[in-house]
Every structure is written in C-alpha cells, then in structure tokens.
Design an enzyme around this catalytic site. Sequence first.
Site, PDB file in Angstrom:
ATOM      1  N   GLY A  29       0.817  -1.213   0.000  1.00  0.00           N
ATOM      2  CA  GLY A  29       0.000   0.000   0.000  1.00  0.00           C
ATOM      3  C   GLY A  29       0.842   1.250   0.000  1.00  0.00           C
ATOM      4  N   ASN A  30       0.210   2.385   0.230  1.00  0.00           N
ATOM      5  CA  ASN A  30       0.927   3.658   0.305  1.00  0.00           C
ATOM      6  C   ASN A  30       0.280   4.505   1.383  1.00  0.00           C
ATOM      7  OD1 ASN A  30      -1.165   5.505  -0.988  1.00  0.00           O
ATOM      8  ND2 ASN A  30      -0.929   3.935  -2.550  1.00  0.00           N
ATOM      9  N   ARG A  31       0.884   5.659   1.695  1.00  0.00           N
ATOM     10  CA  ARG A  31       0.445   6.440   2.841  1.00  0.00           C
ATOM     11  C   ARG A  31      -0.588   7.511   2.513  1.00  0.00           C
ATOM     12  NH1 ARG A  31       4.898   8.994   4.533  1.00  0.00           N
ATOM     13  NH2 ARG A  31       3.632   9.867   6.166  1.00  0.00           N
ATOM     14  N   SER A  32      -1.217   7.429   1.352  1.00  0.00           N
ATOM     15  CA  SER A  32      -2.250   8.414   1.034  1.00  0.00           C
ATOM     16  C   SER A  32      -3.428   8.275   1.999  1.00  0.00           C
ATOM     17  CB  SER A  32      -2.752   8.213  -0.402  1.00  0.00           C
ATOM     18  OG  SER A  32      -3.814   9.102  -0.660  1.00  0.00           O
ATOM     19  N   ALA A  96      -3.791   7.856  -4.949  1.00  0.00           N
ATOM     20  CA  ALA A  96      -2.448   7.307  -5.148  1.00  0.00           C
ATOM     21  C   ALA A  96      -2.623   5.858  -5.595  1.00  0.00           C
ATOM     22  CB  ALA A  96      -1.642   7.391  -3.856  1.00  0.00           C
TER      23      ALA A  96
END
Length: 220
Positions: A29-32, A96
């Site tokens: 995942g990502n931190r958006s 994102a």
Amino acid sequence: GRRSDLAGKHVVITAGGTREPLDPVRFLGNRSSGKQGVALAQAALARGARVTLISANLEVAAPASADVRLVGTALELQAAVTDAAAGADAVIMAAAVADYRPAAVRADKIKKDDTGDTLLLELIRNPDILAGLAAAGQPGQVLIGFAAETEPDADRLLALGRTKMARKGCDFLVLNRVGWTEGFASDRNEITVLDRSGDIVCEASGTKMSVAGRILDLIA
Ligand code: C5P
C-alpha cells in the site's frame, strides 16, 4: 457565483490509496490518507456538483451526499472510474494508485518457514488509468491528474511535472511534494498546477479545503 458554479455538473473524484493484495492478510500500500480527494468532493458538492467519489481505503469519512464507490486495488479503481467517467464533466484523479501489483496473489498466508530469510516478490505494472482516460478523450470533459513527488528542488520538481504532463495527456496536473511529513497525512497542502503546455496556471498553499477550491476554480 462560486457558490453554485458547478450546479448540474457531474464530477468524478478518486481518493485514497490502492492496496494490492499479496495473500489473504497482507497488501502493498501507500500512505495516502484520502484527505485531499475528500476535500475536493466536499468543495464540489458545496458548489452544486453531483459527485461520484471512488474511494480507495480512505482514512477519513466520505461526504454523505456523494455517490461513494468503494474500491481496493488499482484494477478495481480502473473499472469504477472508467464506468463513472462516461459522460462526466470532470474527472479528478487524486488517488495514489499503485504502479505495480504482485504477479500472483497467494491463496494462503505466506509462511516464513517456507520462504526463509529472503523473500523475493515478483510485481507487474498496473495500467496507467489517467493516461487511459486521457487517451479515451471524452469531448468537453476536464481531466485532472496529480503528481506527488519527493524531489526537494523546486526547479527539478517543476521539470518532473512537465515530463509527467506530457506522458499523461490530461488537461491539468496538480504537482505537490510528499514525504514523511508533507502531503499525504497532513491537513495542509502546497500545490502548483500545470496546464497542457506545462505552464503554471495556479500556485496555492493552505488547508486541503482551500487548495480544493483553487483546483475547482480551474474546472469551473
Ligand atoms: O505516474 P504517477 O503515479 O506519478 O502519476 C500520478 C497520477 O496518475 C495520479 O493522478 C494518479 O491517480 C494517476 N495514476 C493512474 N494510474 C496509475 C498510477 C497513477 O491513473 N497506475
């Protein structure tokens, strides 16, 4: 006036960050956080638009009056936004989206006893959804992309934005710096917006709500 300048318009917004599953319990995942996308949805609703919010793992609540479609992965986001974009007046790709996804999703949990000290993941490219929407080119539809970059130098950041604009083919590209503390989780944002020729059409910094207002001015 500005209060209802998007009345009767259909605005599609993607927000949050995709999660690409590795196995039944893990993902890449990502931190958006989804805060900028949700602020755009709130601001568009306040200006009279009908809003479809494609929500990818939001950390904040979606506005109650938006038509919310929940997605997890990049491929799910692609299907949802392609469907919603048909006939929409504007599409804002604030989400994102993972550039890569695991080549295979394991049916069972990956076990360290089976993999040992080193685990190699094979990843495959996800489609570029924004470039696909731009290539489909619906007449009269305004298409806005985001470029979140960690480049600290302002000139080099701008150059990255111009290259990305040329590659994506959207109408406007919202450039912002992200990092451990900037951009994603924050309640504030600092943006530079480029048009198709790479010219700066807007520079704004402030709350994500005030930045949302400036982005919507470009659509209106
Ligand atoms: O190429 P990059 O990921 O930096 O571009 C960011 C922009 O492109 C964002 O608007 C994002 O929503 C979109 N994007 C996309 N499909 C991808 C990756 C990013 O539409 N696979």
